[in-house]
Design an enzyme around this catalytic site. Structure first.
Site, PDB file in Angstrom:
ATOM      1  N   ASP A  21      -4.413   2.599 -29.470  1.00 20.55           N
ATOM      2  CA  ASP A  21      -3.871   2.183 -28.182  1.00 20.55           C
ATOM      3  C   ASP A  21      -4.224   3.101 -27.015  1.00 20.55           C
ATOM      4  OD1 ASP A  21      -2.575  -0.023 -29.350  1.00 20.55           O
ATOM      5  OD2 ASP A  21      -0.887   1.239 -29.946  1.00 20.55           O
ATOM      6  N   CYS A  22      -4.923   4.207 -27.276  1.00 27.87           N
ATOM      7  CA  CYS A  22      -5.207   5.132 -26.173  1.00 27.87           C
ATOM      8  C   CYS A  22      -6.463   5.939 -26.493  1.00 27.87           C
ATOM      9  CB  CYS A  22      -4.026   6.073 -25.941  1.00 27.87           C
ATOM     10  SG  CYS A  22      -3.756   7.252 -27.280  1.00 27.87           S
ATOM     11  N   CYS A  25      -6.318   8.110 -29.611  1.00 26.27           N
ATOM     12  CA  CYS A  25      -6.599   7.361 -30.843  1.00 26.27           C
ATOM     13  C   CYS A  25      -8.107   7.235 -31.054  1.00 26.27           C
ATOM     14  CB  CYS A  25      -5.963   5.978 -30.772  1.00 26.27           C
ATOM     15  SG  CYS A  25      -4.181   5.971 -30.552  1.00 26.27           S
ATOM     16  N   CYS A 370       1.580  17.481 -23.056  1.00 26.93           N
ATOM     17  CA  CYS A 370       1.026  16.390 -23.864  1.00 26.93           C
ATOM     18  C   CYS A 370       0.202  15.454 -22.970  1.00 26.93           C
ATOM     19  CB  CYS A 370       2.173  15.623 -24.518  1.00 26.93           C
ATOM     20  SG  CYS A 370       1.630  14.327 -25.624  1.00 26.93           S
ATOM     21  N   CYS A 372      -0.854  12.395 -22.927  1.00 27.86           N
ATOM     22  CA  CYS A 372      -0.814  10.932 -23.078  1.00 27.86           C
ATOM     23  C   CYS A 372      -1.157  10.218 -21.772  1.00 27.86           C
ATOM     24  CB  CYS A 372       0.560  10.483 -23.554  1.00 27.86           C
ATOM     25  SG  CYS A 372       0.974  10.995 -25.228  1.00 27.86           S
ATOM     26  N   ASP A 414     -31.914 -11.361  -2.051  1.00 30.28           N
ATOM     27  CA  ASP A 414     -33.002 -12.329  -2.046  1.00 30.28           C
ATOM     28  C   ASP A 414     -32.620 -13.470  -1.103  1.00 30.28           C
ATOM     29  OD1 ASP A 414     -35.379 -13.546  -2.832  1.00 30.28           O
ATOM     30  OD2 ASP A 414     -34.358 -14.709  -4.373  1.00 30.28           O
ATOM     31  N   THR A 416     -34.096 -17.099  -1.160  1.00 32.94           N
ATOM     32  CA  THR A 416     -34.023 -18.404  -1.796  1.00 32.94           C
ATOM     33  C   THR A 416     -33.071 -18.385  -2.992  1.00 32.94           C
ATOM     34  OG1 THR A 416     -36.305 -18.815  -1.136  1.00 32.94           O
ATOM     35  CG2 THR A 416     -35.374 -20.255  -2.826  1.00 32.94           C
ATOM     36  N   ASP A 614     -31.963 -13.699  -8.346  1.00 33.78           N
ATOM     37  CA  ASP A 614     -31.789 -14.654  -9.437  1.00 33.78           C
ATOM     38  C   ASP A 614     -32.138 -14.061 -10.792  1.00 33.78           C
ATOM     39  OD1 ASP A 614     -34.526 -14.513  -9.428  1.00 33.78           O
ATOM     40  OD2 ASP A 614     -34.838 -16.508  -8.595  1.00 33.78           O
TER      41      ASP A 614
END
Length: 734
Positions: A21-22, A25, A370, A372, A414, A416, A614
């Site tokens: 979760d973090c 981890c 800590c 966290c 661009d 066109t 494009d």
């Protein structure tokens, strides 16, 4: 043993992992798996809940060949860290997110919180019990923390958040501060739960897109219609999409015309009319009439599936600021432990402080330090920013791109298909002969062009259709090489000729020459309708700017970003469009010339430079620029070529990309300031003995809550570039 959900190639394996979760981890998993023999590199992402393993395929000549670790060894390592591999069956099943109180972390919060309340009640009712109720509450809540610390220690990673908490809680018990220890354990469990909720929400914000594709489709089999799973559709099959239905696949309309709500794909609120021959995308909604659609992509490769896959990959790719925070935390943890040890030993030896007081302050110092909140501050904001962009049709391929977008000073566009619609439209119809009006000129010209596929022919025919004209069919139609087209219409021999060759057939007066020059100077292409040696009328066409082009360029100006047009079209046309839009324009540029212009701006310090195109003829410039942005409404080029893509296919999306990036960077800076600022204040007060363990942990948990909530605000992002700076108005065309 259940296998984990994974995708693999010869040298890589991707596993789904539950419980990450973090950033802390991620580092534990990467460190532990990276030590297994045969693994060259590990990349863990708490945002996507996945781990990607790169295996050693070419060992050094002096070492024996390394074989990839067994699946059991990988699973055992992950399990020792306190996480779980997700099986393929679980991953394939529809995800039904559990409420927080049914998760393991939620149950731990409820149990440890209940025991803490019970401990306070018992101390009031039976003081004789002393600290034992708090010891019991601490022990229950501390078990999973110690297990996590021990698992990481076995993997030779002692500097973890769980290790800090274990030392602090056990130390508090040792100096008879059991109540503080119980509160510390409970608040840490609350912080872990909040991280889990935040990570889960970030994951669901993208994976929820998969729910937009219907589970079934109405397959056309000859004259029969039967319902089949949408996942089984194959290219070439035909499906029926009724009014009100969601489109089950990427496909091409064979029959029918309707308006479709494409907001799930591109974030565009205005429905778009689609006709036979045009593409439709999975997840969009058919609003008006039944459509017969040919499937063009399988379910696993449709637009929504590709968007989800690309955004998950982007979220797993860490931004430079996130990598810096990771490196900082790697050195921060051992430094904090060293300072806490010094705090516990130095004051009693130097100043005669009581050992219990010094140790208490040292333990509080461990808790307040800590990391966290600091660790979650950046990935939470980036994940939310990427998710918010994807939901608005802004596909950003990674945290590094998201970070760089906000720094752009110049954007080269661009012409066109980017600033213009990409197809010519009739702008002027003029009669040159007293016996004909404009409608008649258009009708006769459309008759000559009726069987032609030339873009100018398509523009004339489309304009005649919009005017409601009945177009006759020409006979004996023939192309005049390099000059135009000729044929018989209603017993009259007519031709449409370019102005360059008009003088060969018609005597031109000064007025006509001047009018032709005026229209051509405006960047328009002309076709003159001629009968015999008499010019009857002329039609001018031009690839017109998009409806939102001026608005989009104005939005860039308000953000202080300079916009320049680079075009391969002739300089006259490029200049005319540039003047119309109020933008600096450069024409007659080959693909290599566009890349050279980008390099010149970079060398002159005018960057970072973004390039919008494009993705095909602009490929060299897209690659040269710091950020390449493709426009294309969900095409393969738009999704795969550049660093970012505008699925809504609107010029205003460029400014939205930049504004979203800046909003995300502001969010990250705020999060880091909150995390470090609170720590700095309470580190000083804790060292001086003003605040204790409870306040220390509440400050850390509070910072985690604040940075998480602040990051989640980005999920509701709305574009608001602010007032226009005076020095950033669009430049005049050149």
């Amino acid at each position: 043993m259940a296998t984990s959900a994974s995708t693999s190639t010869a040298a890589t394996l991707t596993l789904r992992v539950e419980g990450m979760d973090c950033g802390g981890c991620e580092r534990k998993v990467e460190s532990a798996l990276g030590r297994l023999e045969g693994i060259a590199e590990v990349s863990a992402s708490s945002v996507t809940g996945s781990v990607k393993l790169h295996f050693s395929t070419h060992p050094p000549a002096h070492s024996p060949a390394q074989s990839a670790p067994s699946h059991a060894a990988i699973e055992r390592t992950i399990h020792e860290l306190g996480y779980r591999l997700v099986s393929e069956a679980e991953a394939a099943a529809p995800e039904a997110p559990s409420p927080w109180w049914r998760t393991a972390k939620g149950r731990l919060v409820l149990v440890s919180g209940g025991l803490l309340v019970l401990a306070f009640a018992l101390r009031l009712a039976w003081p004789v019990l002393g600290q034992w109720p708090f010891v019991a509450a601490t022990a229950v809540g501390l078990v999973p923390i110690v297990q996590g610390a021990w698992g990481a220690l076995k993997q030779r990673n002692p500097f973890t958040i769980e290790m800090l908490m274990s030392i602090a809680a056990l130390g508090a018990l040792a100096i008879d501060a059991a109540a503080e220890a119980a509160v510390v354990v409970f608040l840490f469990a609350v912080g872990e739960l909040l991280e889990g909720v935040a990570a889960s929400r970030a994951r669901r914000s993208i994976s929820a897109l998969a729910d937009l594709t219907p589970s079934t489709a109405r397959l056309l089999d000859g004259d029969d219609t039967r319902e089949v799973p949408a996942a089984t559709l194959a290219p070439g099959q035909r499906v029926l999409i009724r009014p009100g239905d969601r489109v089950p696949c990427d496909g091409r309309i064979l029959a029918g015309a309707s308006e479709l709500d494409e907001s799930p794909i591109n974030g565009e609120s205005v429905p778009r009319a689609r006709e036979p021959g045009e593409d439709v995308f999975a997840g969009t909604v058919n609003l008006e009439a039944a459509l017969e659609v040919e499937v063009t992509r399988r379910a696993e490769d449709n637009t929504i599936a590709r968007v989800i896959r690309l955004v998950e990959e982007a979220q797993a790719a860490k931004a430079p600021v996130a990598r810096f925070i990771d490196r900082f935390a790697r050195y921060y943890m051992p430094t904090v432990i060293g300072l806490a040890l010094l705090m516990a030993v130095a004051p009693p030896l130097v100043a005669g402080m009581a050992w219990s007081e010094a140790i208490y302050r040292a333990l509080a110092l461990l808790l307040i330090a800590c990391p966290c909140a600091l660790v979650i501050s950046t990935p939470a904001a980036i994940a939310a920013g990427l998710s918010a962009g994807a939901r608005r049709g802004l596909l950003i391929k990674g945290g590094a791109v998201l970070e760089q977008l906000g720094k752009l000073k110049l954007v080269a566009l661009d012409k066109t298909g980017t600033l213009t619609e990409g197809r010519p439209r009739v702008t002027d119809v003029e009669a040159l002969d007293a016996g004909h009006d404009e409608g008649e000129i258009l009708r006769l010209a459309a008759a000559l062009e009726r069987d032609s596929s030339h873009p100018i022919a398509a523009a004339i025919l489309a304009h005649a259709e919009r005017q409601g004209l009945s177009v006759p069919r020409a006979s004996d139609g023939r192309a005049l090489a390099g000059r135009g087209i000729a044929g018989w219409v209603e017993a009259r021999e007519l031709s449409l000729i370019t102005p360059r060759h008009l003088a060969e057939q018609v005597a031109l007066g000064e007025d006509l020459n001047a009018r032709i020059a005026e229209l051509e100077q405006a960047g328009k292409s002309l076709a003159v309708l001629v009968e015999g040696q008499r010019a009857l009328g002329l039609i001018a066409v031009r690839d017109e700017p998009r409806e939102d082009a001026r608005h989009g360029l104005a939005a860039l100006s308000r953000l202080g970003v300079r916009a320049v047009m680079l075009s391969g079209d002739n300089s006259r046309t490029a200049t005319a469009i540039g003047e119309q839009l109020g933008i600096e324009a450069h024409g007659e540029l080959m693909p290599g010339d566009k890349a050279h212009r980008v390099r010149e701006w970079q060398a002159a310090g005018e960057g970072p430079v973004g390039k919008v195109g494009d993705g095909i003829n602009d490929a060299p410039a897209l690659a040269t620029a710091e950020v390449g942005i493709a426009m294309g409404g969900g095409t393969d080029v738009a999704l795969e070529t550049a660093d970012a893509a505008l699925l809504k296919d609107r010029v205003s999306g460029i400014a939205e990309l930049i504004d979203l990036s800046r909003a995300t960077l502001r969010n990250i800076k705020t999060n880091v300031a909150l995390a470090l600022g609170l720590k700095a204040v309470f580190l000083v007060t804790t060292a001086l003995g003003i605040t204790g363990m409870w306040i220390a942990v509440m400050a850390d948990t509070g910072a985690t809550v604040l940075v998480t909530l602040n990051a989640m605000r980005l999920l509701g992002y709305r574009f608001s570039p602010g007032p226009a700076p005076a020095e950033a108005q669009p430049a005049a065309a050149s």
